[in-house]
Design an enzyme around this catalytic site. Structure first.
Site, PDB file in Angstrom:
ATOM      1  N   GLU A 103     -19.667  65.606   6.727  1.00 53.12           N
ATOM      2  CA  GLU A 103     -20.013  64.192   6.666  1.00 53.12           C
ATOM      3  C   GLU A 103     -19.611  63.420   7.923  1.00 53.12           C
ATOM      4  O   GLU A 103     -18.885  62.428   7.873  1.00 53.12           O
ATOM      5  CB  GLU A 103     -19.388  63.564   5.415  1.00 53.12           C
ATOM      6  CG  GLU A 103     -19.997  64.136   4.145  1.00 53.12           C
ATOM      7  CD  GLU A 103     -19.371  63.618   2.869  1.00 53.12           C
ATOM      8  OE1 GLU A 103     -20.115  63.338   1.921  1.00 53.12           O
ATOM      9  OE2 GLU A 103     -18.127  63.507   2.810  1.00 53.12           O
TER      10      GLU A 103
ATOM     11  N   GLU B 156     -22.357  70.852  -1.684  1.00 57.30           N
ATOM     12  CA  GLU B 156     -21.623  70.189  -2.766  1.00 57.30           C
ATOM     13  C   GLU B 156     -22.624  69.859  -3.867  1.00 57.30           C
ATOM     14  O   GLU B 156     -23.688  69.302  -3.591  1.00 57.30           O
ATOM     15  CB  GLU B 156     -20.929  68.915  -2.287  1.00 57.30           C
ATOM     16  CG  GLU B 156     -19.811  69.160  -1.280  1.00 57.30           C
ATOM     17  CD  GLU B 156     -19.167  67.869  -0.772  1.00 57.30           C
ATOM     18  OE1 GLU B 156     -19.293  66.830  -1.478  1.00 57.30           O
ATOM     19  OE2 GLU B 156     -18.552  67.903   0.304  1.00 57.30           O
TER      20      GLU B 156
END
Length: 1010
Positions: free
Chosen positions: A459, A526
């Site tokens: 991220e 994820e």
């Protein structure tokens, strides 16, 4: 950079992140002899773990700046344990944040600036005396993990400086060592330029949290070793290549011996080192056992180093696994086979010591992962301790090794992508500090066969800097693939990642990608956000494994809750989360997303994961069992198949079979079940694949796969009504129904059943009432259920009885209550109690809906009985809690627990403990008196039997806020919504697991005395 003069300016200088630090190197161990190597204890390493003198300062200005000087007296300082965080040992402030930077709202800064007056400093001092046998040898120090930046002095001399919290920092101490006692000083800063790159979703700790040790080296020493152990195109011959680099170029020779797992010597290679201090060796090993998570076969490589006189100076034992991981026709393949990652993300975490975890923690973790069919782990979001990779090599886990990089708060705010000041992006000044982290990870970890994929971090958006990181990985190590999810937000950098990787994509979105003729395989780095009561609908993801070749699995978020032991105001320990330490800003309980509670107790969610991740599918029917071996490499020789037939939860037949099925094949095993015709009832055939012998990760008898088949042998004749004389009393306020051993009262005023007395024992403490609300789960809260559907909360609090009816028939009495609800004038609920001659009641509930209302969380009838009725004997889907969208891993079985067991350990109290498919549950006291809830097999109910009501759970923010237990709360539901889990910040429950409110819902159950 090399210098002798430290400067605090380095903390904000993006170009200075390593001063006098040694280059990264492989994590191999070395010994003085083969005998020493056999012990595993390095005489050339000296631990500095343990108690250090310590001073805490809230800011650089208040630190003892001259503490490193030899004459500085720190005798009055406190002690601190190393490894360990500063904050978990009583200093500073605990703080948890997810995506925002921890200083957001307090300091208006942009990188690389840091808060000048909000930068806690830990000053550490340790004295040591070198082992006598180290005299006149070079001495080095290794810090395996320090967060986030630190300076080092020895005997008053500046040694070096380093950033990057999660990879080793080594320095040479030789020039500063003296005889006798040496004084080591370390100054650790919580904030630095490195902190801008470490915005992971975790507690913001600082300190020396991994081990520290001194080491020396022999005259001829291999500083760096690279092992390339792959396979030829047949996947049968091992190709071994070795590259060695000496500490100092010199005349020396290396002998390399390869041994199999039984210790047999397979090959011996020799080579002299070149003038540049390097050597290369290569050979082929025929008919190798390839390494995989299923069969983690490791060979031993023994390196013997000899000086120019032929004297043995160093022995290096290195475990190696031959494997080949590659992208072929857009599919990731291991040893030629399409791989599916059945993975989980894992933070290093302990509820008392934070990220300072022990070998015992890691062993528990890896055994738990293996026991629950998890075959892969992503080191979210930083390199782990070296020991973890050794265990993954040995036990068999595939690893995505992720570099220490996350800059989430620089490009995403309140969920919106806004990269106006994103780092590192395309900023050339950030290239070196980011690249250093990639190099440090790869060079340390490169020899572990378990690592299949390098990850460029997490991220951090996208940009040229990360492109260069990815290219470095590929050039330095072409044996592995490169992962990075962030290109999803900027497709101009799509080439960074070798695979399409997304977070929390819905199943439909994944299928849309897979149906678009994509150029890359897909993984979910994820998915299934396991926050609180979650992991519902996981089967929608795992079903894609067989449907699409390019779907290659995913990694659940995440393995363990990041909750911390704290004491409440009464001195009672509890598991605390963000905000409990007065930390602001914070993201509260968003740190608790684990399949495992923070105290390393497996949560009920794992039941579903284990089933959906199993590699062997067992599909029983009334004639036998189909066994589908979906392993890529392992047969079934290690297992026995236990087949058990149950009638109404009681065992009637058992046999043990020994299936044979090659990898990626299936077989059918016929069963000679007993003839059960004429023996009416519900039958469940259970098939359980268990270990025949103890393995490294589980004991003999451990179940690795399960399947069941349920069938009913019908009753040949119509059931007769229970016998018994009934006496009805039509009171002014109450309707009484009495018989032999029972007295029942229905109140017209209360609008419900108010007394159920069996053999003089009153069973009703609080009358039954319709229930439409469940205690809000974390996923419910994330999707705004309180806002959208809060009307059902109010409807549950105050149903209004608008009709009471009585009808007497032969052998039975019907009492009807009809309720109006405040949510809508057209919504009504009817509850009919039918009393039989033996005192049993049939309870029939009917809901009549109306258009335009939000979905129902639950449709149930709930009542309280005295708390002494706390023992439960179930015949239902279990044994762990389960829900409509999380029940595939549950089995129809008889099991027992206590009422208090049904309050699961989710840190914020919420709906938990439900069982679906309930045919029967007995609720009794210590004397086995009580009542039975039952329903027919073809129309089972759901039950939640708890010490607390939905409203008590709803009102508590921590478990210690729940009231003392006074009742057993019985909730019988016709239907409860699924728990969801696609994410915890807005994703709805999958459509088929919602409860529309505009139709008719009906269910019934029976209450009987015990």
């Amino acid at each position: 950079m090399k210098t002798k003069q430290p400067s605090l300016d380095w903390l904000t200088d993006v170009k200075i992140f390593a001063v006098n630090r040694l280059p990264a190197y492989s994590d191999h161990k070395y010994f003085t002899s083969e005998e020493e190597a056999a012990t595993g204890e390095m005489s050339l390493r000296h631990s500095l773990n343990g108690s250090w003198k310590f001073n805490y300062a809230a800011s650089p200005a208040s630190r003892p700046a001259s503490f490193y000087e030899p004459g500085f007296d720190c005798g009055g300082w406190s002690d601190i344990q190393v490894p360990g965080h500063i904050q978990t040992q009583g200093y500073g402030r605990m703080q948890y944040v997810n995506t925002m930077y921890p200083w957001d709202g307090h300091h208006e800064i942009r990188p690389p600036a840091i808060p000048e007056n909000d930068n806690p400093v830990g000053s550490y001092v340790k004295t040591f005396v070198l082992p006598a046998e180290w005299k006149d040898r070079p001495v080095f120090i290794s810090f395996q993990g320090v967060e986030s930046a630190f300076y080092v002095w020895l005997n008053g001399h500046f040694v070096g400086y380093s950033e990057d919290s999660f990879t080793p920092a080594d320095f040479e101490l030789t020039p500063y060592i003296k005889e006798g006692e040496n004084r080591l000083a370390v100054e650790v800063y919580q904030r630095s330029t490195g902190a801008w790159l470490e915005d992971q979703d975790y507690w913001r700790f600082s300190g020396i949290f991994r081990e520290v040790y001194l080491y020396t080296i022999p005259k001829v020493h291999v500083r760096d070793l690279q092992v390339r152990a792959t396979l030829d195109d047949s996947y049968r011959t091992g190709l071994l290549g070795l590259e060695l680099r000496l500490e100092q170029p010199m005349a020396a020779r290396v002998q390399a011996e390869i041994r199999d797992a039984e210790g047999r010597s397979l090959a011996v290679l020799e080579s002299d080192f070149r003038e540049d201090g390097r050597a290369k060796l290569a050979t082929e090993v025929p008919e190798v056992h390839p390494w995989s998570a299923e069969l983690p076969y490791l060979y031993s490589l023994i390196l013997r180093l000899y000086d120019e006189k032929g004297q043995l100076t160093e022995v290096i034992p290195q475990r190696i696994g031959f494997r080949r991981f590659e992208l072929v026709d857009k599919v990731m393949r291991l040893n030629g086979k399409r791989i599916v990652f059945k993975g989980v993300n894992r933070h290093e975490f302990n509820c008392r010591t934070g990220r300072a975890i022990t070998r015992e923690d890691m062993l528990w973790d890896i055994r738990t992962l293996k026991q629950n069919n998890i075959n892969a782990v992503r080191t979210s979001h930083y390199p782990n301790q070296s020991l973890w990779y050794e265990l993954c090599d040995e036990y068999g886990l595939y690893v995505i090794d992720e570099m220490n990089l996350e800059t989430h708060g620089s490009w995403q705010k309140l969920g919106a992508v806004e990269p106006s000041w994103n780092i590192p992006g395309d900023k050339p000044e950030w290239r070196d500090i980011v690249m250093d982290r990639a190099i440090s990870m790869l060079e340390r970890d490169k020899n572990h066969p378990s690592i299949l994929i390098w990850s460029c971090g997490n991220e951090s958006y996208a940009g040229q800097v990360l492109r260069e990181v990815a290219n470095y990985f590929r050039e330095r190590d072409p044996s592995r693939l490169v992962h990075y999810e962030g290109v999803f937000h900027n497709r101009a950098y799509d080439d960074i990642s070798d695979m399409e990787s997304r977070m929390y994509a819905k199943p439909a979105d994944i299928e849309a990608y897979l149906n678009s003729d994509p150029g890359k395989p897909y993984i979910s780095c994820e998915y299934m956000h396991a926050m609180g009561n979650s992991v519902g609908g996981m089967h929608k993801y795992t079903e894609l494994e067989q449907k699409y070749e390019l779907y290659q699995g995913g990694f659940i978020w995440d393995f363990i809750d990041q909750a911390v032991v704290k004491k409440n105001r009464y001195g009672e320990e509890y598991l605390a989360f963000g905000g409990d330490f007065a930390d602001r800003p914070t993201d509260y309980n968003f740190c608790t997303n684990g399949l495992v509670y923070a105290n390393r107790v497996v949560s009920p969610k794992m039941q579903e994961v284990k089933f959906l991740y199993q590699n062997v599918r067992l599909i029983p029917d009334r004639r036998g069992i189909k066994v589908k071996n979906e392993n890529l490499f392992a047969g079934l020789d290690a297992y026995a198949l236990v087949c058990t037939l149950y009638r109404e939860g009681e065992e009637v037949f058992r046999t043990v079979l020994y299936p044979q099925a090659a990898p990626q094949s299936e077989t059918y095993l016929a069963l000679d079940l007993p003839d059960v015709e004429g023996m009416p009832g519900e039958y469940a055939l259970h098939a359980s694949l268990i270990l025949r012998e103890r393995e490294l990760w589980a004991d003999a008898g451990h179940e690795v796969a399960f399947g069941q088949y349920v069938f009913v042998v019908e009753e040949p004749a119509e059931p007769v009504l229970p016998e018994g004389k009934i006496r009805v009393v039509r009171g002014d306020v109450n309707i009484g129904v009495h018989g032999d051993g029972f007295n029942i009262l229905f109140s017209k005023g209360a609008g419900s059943l108010v007394s159920l007395r069996y053999q003089g024992r009153e069973m009703i403490a609080i009358p039954p009432a319709p229930l439409f609300w469940r205690a809000t789960t974390d996923n419910d809260r994330g999707m705004g259920q309180g806002f959208h559907a809060g009307g059902w909360f109010a409807a549950s609090l105050a149903p209004k009885c608008v009709f009471v009816g009585l009808e007497e028939q032969a052998g039975q009495v019907d009492v009807t209550f009809r309720y109006a609800l405040n949510i809508h004038a057209d919504v009504a609920v009817t509850v009919v109690y039918t009393v039989y001659g033996d005192g049993s009641l049939r309870v029939k509930c009917r809901y009549e809906g109306a258009p335009g209302l939000p979905d129902l969380p639950i449709f149930a009838l709930s009542f309280k009985i005295p708390a002494e009725y706390s023992e439960l004997d179930w015949y239902a889907l279990g044994p762990e809690e389960n829900y409509a969208d999380r029940s595939q891993g549950a089995r129809l079985i008889r099991f027992r627990n206590r009422v208090t067991d049904n309050v699961s350990g989710y840190v914020v109290p919420q709906e938990s403990g439900n069982r679906t498919g309930v045919r029967r549950v007995d609720i009794t006291d210590a004397g086995r008196h009580g009542l039975r809830i039952s329903a027919p097999p073809r129309a089972p109910v759901e039950c939640n039997i708890s010490p607390y009501t939905a409203f008590e759970l709803e009102s508590a923010y921590h478990h210690y806020e729940l009231p003392d237990v006074h009742y057993t709360v019985v909730t019988v539901a016709g239907k409860q919504a699924g728990v969801g889990g696609d994410d915890s910040w807005g994703a709805p429950i999958q459509k088929e697991y919602r409860i529309p409110s505009d139709g008719i819902l009906e269910f019934e159950f029976k209450i009987s005395p015990l």
